[in-house]
Write an enzyme that holds these catalytic residues in place. Structure first.
Site, PDB file in Angstrom:
ATOM      1  N   GLU A 168       6.244 -19.920  -0.222  1.00  0.00           N
ATOM      2  CA  GLU A 168       6.130 -18.771  -1.107  1.00  0.00           C
ATOM      3  C   GLU A 168       5.012 -19.023  -2.087  1.00  0.00           C
ATOM      4  OE1 GLU A 168       9.682 -17.760  -3.482  1.00  0.00           O
ATOM      5  OE2 GLU A 168      10.285 -16.540  -1.779  1.00  0.00           O
ATOM      6  N   LEU A 191       4.648 -18.646  -8.498  1.00  0.00           N
ATOM      7  CA  LEU A 191       4.242 -17.804  -9.621  1.00  0.00           C
ATOM      8  C   LEU A 191       4.176 -18.672 -10.877  1.00  0.00           C
ATOM      9  CD1 LEU A 191       6.459 -14.733  -8.749  1.00  0.00           C
ATOM     10  CD2 LEU A 191       4.011 -14.973  -8.359  1.00  0.00           C
ATOM     11  N   LYS A 240      20.321 -21.682 -14.860  1.00  0.00           N
ATOM     12  CA  LYS A 240      20.313 -20.816 -16.040  1.00  0.00           C
ATOM     13  C   LYS A 240      21.087 -21.448 -17.199  1.00  0.00           C
ATOM     14  CE  LYS A 240      20.285 -17.194 -12.684  1.00  0.00           C
ATOM     15  NZ  LYS A 240      21.162 -16.353 -11.847  1.00  0.00           N
ATOM     16  N   GLU A 249      16.171 -13.685  -4.229  1.00  0.00           N
ATOM     17  CA  GLU A 249      17.403 -13.801  -3.446  1.00  0.00           C
ATOM     18  C   GLU A 249      18.442 -12.816  -3.930  1.00  0.00           C
ATOM     19  OE1 GLU A 249      19.798 -17.298  -3.696  1.00  0.00           O
ATOM     20  OE2 GLU A 249      19.550 -17.521  -5.848  1.00  0.00           O
ATOM     21  N   ASN A 297      22.631 -12.676  -4.685  1.00  0.00           N
ATOM     22  CA  ASN A 297      23.919 -13.363  -4.762  1.00  0.00           C
ATOM     23  C   ASN A 297      25.019 -12.362  -4.464  1.00  0.00           C
ATOM     24  OD1 ASN A 297      23.037 -15.988  -5.438  1.00  0.00           O
ATOM     25  ND2 ASN A 297      22.617 -15.287  -7.500  1.00  0.00           N
ATOM     26  N   ARG A 299      28.205 -12.175  -4.890  1.00  0.00           N
ATOM     27  CA  ARG A 299      29.439 -12.569  -5.577  1.00  0.00           C
ATOM     28  C   ARG A 299      29.328 -12.210  -7.050  1.00  0.00           C
ATOM     29  NH1 ARG A 299      27.200 -16.595  -8.535  1.00  0.00           N
ATOM     30  NH2 ARG A 299      25.504 -17.706  -7.521  1.00  0.00           N
TER      31      ARG A 299
HETATM   32  P1  ADP Z   1      18.358 -21.061  -5.720  1.00  0.00           P
HETATM   33  O1  ADP Z   1      19.092 -20.282  -4.702  1.00  0.00           O
HETATM   34  O2  ADP Z   1      18.248 -22.501  -5.367  1.00  0.00           O
HETATM   35  O3  ADP Z   1      18.847 -20.812  -7.112  1.00  0.00           O
HETATM   36  P2  ADP Z   1      16.112 -19.206  -6.151  1.00  0.00           P
HETATM   37  O4  ADP Z   1      15.284 -18.679  -5.064  1.00  0.00           O
HETATM   38  O5  ADP Z   1      17.112 -18.280  -6.770  1.00  0.00           O
HETATM   39  O6  ADP Z   1      16.835 -20.547  -5.659  1.00  0.00           O
HETATM   40  O7  ADP Z   1      15.200 -19.749  -7.306  1.00  0.00           O
HETATM   41  C1  ADP Z   1      15.712 -20.425  -8.432  1.00  0.00           C
HETATM   42  C2  ADP Z   1      14.658 -20.541  -9.508  1.00  0.00           C
HETATM   43  O8  ADP Z   1      13.498 -21.250  -9.009  1.00  0.00           O
HETATM   44  C3  ADP Z   1      14.113 -19.221 -10.012  1.00  0.00           C
HETATM   45  O9  ADP Z   1      14.919 -18.624 -11.011  1.00  0.00           O
HETATM   46  C4  ADP Z   1      12.757 -19.667 -10.549  1.00  0.00           C
HETATM   47  O10 ADP Z   1      12.922 -20.325 -11.789  1.00  0.00           O
HETATM   48  C5  ADP Z   1      12.310 -20.702  -9.542  1.00  0.00           C
HETATM   49  N1  ADP Z   1      11.496 -20.092  -8.455  1.00  0.00           N
HETATM   50  C6  ADP Z   1      11.947 -19.604  -7.275  1.00  0.00           C
HETATM   51  N2  ADP Z   1      10.946 -19.083  -6.531  1.00  0.00           N
HETATM   52  C7  ADP Z   1       9.815 -19.236  -7.246  1.00  0.00           C
HETATM   53  C8  ADP Z   1       8.417 -18.911  -7.038  1.00  0.00           C
HETATM   54  N3  ADP Z   1       7.978 -18.314  -5.925  1.00  0.00           N
HETATM   55  N4  ADP Z   1       7.526 -19.227  -8.006  1.00  0.00           N
HETATM   56  C9  ADP Z   1       7.937 -19.843  -9.153  1.00  0.00           C
HETATM   57  N5  ADP Z   1       9.217 -20.188  -9.411  1.00  0.00           N
HETATM   58  C10 ADP Z   1      10.154 -19.903  -8.498  1.00  0.00           C
END
Ligand code: ADP
Length: 446
Positions: free
Chosen positions: A200, A203, A237, A287, A289, A291
Site C-alpha cells: 500500500e 501515507l 488507539k 479496513e 471491523n 463488530r
Molecule cells: P490493523 O487491522 O492491524 O489494525 P489497519 O489496516 O487498521 O491494521 O491499520 C492500523 C493503523 O496502521 C492505522 O490506523 C494507521 O495508523 C496505520 N496504517 C495503516 N495503513 C497505512 C498506510 N497505508 N499508510 C500509513 N499508515 C497506515
C-alpha cells in the site's frame, strides 16, 4: 426477542453488554476463566459458567466449551463483544449450526472483511475510495518493486490476515523493499498463520477517521458519523473523539452516505465500522471491523443511541426503525482508554487495586469492571476502563476531561491516566492538530 444472551467476553465490555440486556429485559449468562472467578462481569450476571483455565486459548477462545455453556444454560444468542471470537467466522458458523444466534453479521461478511485483500476489493466494488496499492497478495520482490515504483515510495507492506496493527513494515526506498517484504511475510506467517502480504502507499501524515454504521441486512442502513482515532501508539488507539476536528458537516455527510449506501448494498447486518485514513481532504479505506468497537460510546454520546441495544434488536430480526434523517448529532465526546500500564514505558501493571475513586458529574461516563480490592490478572488485555466525556462543544469537552482526569484515583497499579493529563494540556491536542504519528513523536520527545 431473545430470552437469554450468553456474553462471550470479559471486563468492561461484558458489563456493557449485560447492562444493555438488562434494560431490554433479557437474562444474561457470563462465562469466565478460573482467573476471573471474582470478576465484576461474573458477579453481576444472572448466571455464570466457568469455561476453562486462565489462558484465553483454553477459555475465552474455547469454542466447544462456550457452545456447551450455551446448551447448559439454554442461551438463545451469543454476544461476542470485541476481540476474542468477535471476528471469528467459524465461531459464527458453529453457533448457526447449533441454532444459537450470533449477535453480529453473517459469517460470510466476517470472512470477506477479515481478509484485507478481499475487503479492499469489496470496497472498490462498492464505490468506497481505497489506498493505492497492489491488487492482491505480493510474493515476488521484482513484482513488488514494479508496484512500489508505480504507486511511489514510501510503501507499507501489510499482512492480509493482519490485525491489531501487527505485521506491518515500511519500505522508504528500493533498498529496503526486499527485506521488508520477507520480514513482513515471516512475521505474518507466525502471528496469523498466513504469510500473504500486500503493498500500500504509505501515507505520510494522515488522520485515522472511521465511520460507524448500523444496518439491518434488509437494505436499510444508516451512518452514525465519524470518530477520529488518530492518537495511536504502535497502531493501537489511545484516544478517540467525535467529531473529528478535521471534518465539517458537508464532508461528514458525503463520506457517511457513501459508506451507508455501500453497507446497505452488501446486505450487511448489525453494527460495523469502516476505517479510513484521511489526508489532504481525501479518504482512503483501510479496513472494516464487523463488530462492536471499544470506542463505540463516543458515538453513543453524540447520537443518543444505545449501539448495543440496536445491535441486539437487529440480530433478533427487527428492521431498523431509524432513517438517516432521524439521526442527529449533538455536542462533542472524547474517550480515553485507561490501561493498567506504566504511562511512560507502557509495561503492563497487573495487581491489586487498593483504592478506587472514579470521576462523575454531568457528561461523564466510566465504563469499567474494576473495583476496590479487585486483582487485575496478568493474562489479558491491559484495558481496565474507558473514560468518556461529553460536552456541548469541543472546548467544554476538553475542560471537562481535564477536570475528570484530575479526579480519577486508581491506586495499587500503574495506569495511563498521567499520559492523558499531559495530553489534555498540549496545544496541538487543544487545537485538534494531530495525525497518526503525533503521539509516537510526542512520546519519543518526552
Ligand atoms: P490493523 O487491522 O492491524 O489494525 P489497519 O489496516 O487498521 O491494521 O491499520 C492500523 C493503523 O496502521 C492505522 O490506523 C494507521 O495508523 C496505520 N496504517 C495503516 N495503513 C497505512 C498506510 N497505508 N499508510 C500509513 N499508515 C497506515
Amino acid at each position: 426477542m431473545f430470552d437469554k444472551v450468553l456474553i462471550a467476553n470479559r471486563g468492561e465490555i461484558a458489563l456493557r453488554i449485560q447492562r444493555a440486556c438488562r434494560e431490554m429485559g433479557i437474562a444474561t449468562v457470563a462465562i469466565h476463566s478460573t482467573a476471573d472467578e471474582n470478576a465484576m462481569h461474573v458477579r453481576l450476571a444472572d448466571e455464570s459458567v466457568c469455561i476453562g483455565p486462565p489462558p484465553a486459548s483454553l477459555s475465552y477462545l474455547n469454542i466447544p466449551a462456550i457452545i456447551t455453556a450455551c446448551e447448559i444454560t439454554g442461551a438463545d444468542a451469543v454476544h461476542p463483544g470485541y476481540g476474542f471470537l468477535s471476528e471469528n467466522d467459524s465461531f459464527a458458523d458453529i453457533l448457526l449450526e447449533h441454532k444459537i444466534t450470533f449477535i453480529g453479521p453473517e459469517p460470510e461478511h466476517i470472512r470477506i472483511m477479515g481478509d484485507k485483500i478481499q475487503a479492499k476489493r469489496t470496497a472498490i466494488d462498492l464505490g468506497i475510495p481505497v489506498v493505492p496499492g497492489s491488487e492482491g497478495g505480493v510474493e515476488d520482490p521484482v513484482e513488488a518493486l514494479r508496484i512500489a515504483k508505480d504507486i511511489g515510495f514510501p510503501v507499507l507492506i501489510k499482512a492480509a490476515s493482519g490485525g491489531g496493527g501487527r505485521g506491518m513494515k515500511v519500505a522508504r526506498d528500493e533498498s529496503e523493499l526486499a527485506e521488508a517484504l520477507s520480514t513482513a511475510s515471516t512475521e505474518a506467517k507466525s502471528a496469523f498463520g498466513d504469510g500473504t502480504v500486500y503493498l500500500e502507499k504509505y501515507l505520510d501524515k494522515p488522520r485515522h477517521i472511521e465511520i460507524q454504521v448500523l444496518s439491518d441486512g434488509n437494505g436499510n442502513a444508516v451512518h452514525l458519523g465519524e470518530r477520529d482515532c488518530s492518537l495511536q501508539r504502535r497502531h493501537q488507539k489511545v484516544w478517540e473523539e467525535a467529531f473529528s476536528p478535521a471534518l465539517n458537516a458537508v464532508q461528514r455527510e458525503e463520506i457517511g452516505s457513501i459508506v451507508a449506501n455501500a453497507i446497505a448494498e452488501m446486505g450487511y447486518s448489525g453494527v460495523g465500522t469502516v476505517e479510513f485514513l484521511y489526508e489532504n481532504g481525501e479518504f482512503y479505506f483501510i479496513e472494516m471491523n464487523t463488530r462492536l468497537q471499544v470506542e463505540h460510546p463516543v458515538t453513543e454520546a453524540i447520537t443518543g443511541l444505545d449501539l448495543v441495544q440496536e445491535q441486539i434488536r437487529v440480530a433478533s430480526g427487527a428492521r431498523l426503525t431509524q432513517k438517516q434523517s432521524d439521526i442527529t448529532f449533538e455536542g462533542h465526546a472524547i474517550e480515553c482508554r485507561i490501561n493498567a500500564e506504566n504511562a511512560r514505558t507502557f509495561v503492563p501493571s497487573p495487581g491489586r487495586i487498593t483504592a478506587l475513586h472514579p470521576p462523575g458529574g454531568l457528561g461523564v461516563r466510566v465504563d469499567s469492571a474494576i473495583y476496590q480490592g479487585y486483582s487485575i490478572p496478568p493474562y489479558y488485555d491491559s484495558l481496565i476502563g474507558k473514560l468518556i466525556v461529553y460536552g456541548k462543544n469541543r472546548t467544554e469537552c476538553l475542560m471537562r476531561l481535564r477536570r475528570t482526569l484530575g479526579e480519577y484515583v486508581i491506586e495499587g497499579v500503574d495506569t495511563t491516566i498521567p499520559l492523558f493529563q499531559d495530553l489534555v494540556g498540549h496545544p496541538d491536542i487543544l487545537n485538534g492538530d494531530y495525525d497518526i504519528h503525533w503521539l509516537e513523536n510526542y512520546l519519543a520527545a518526552h
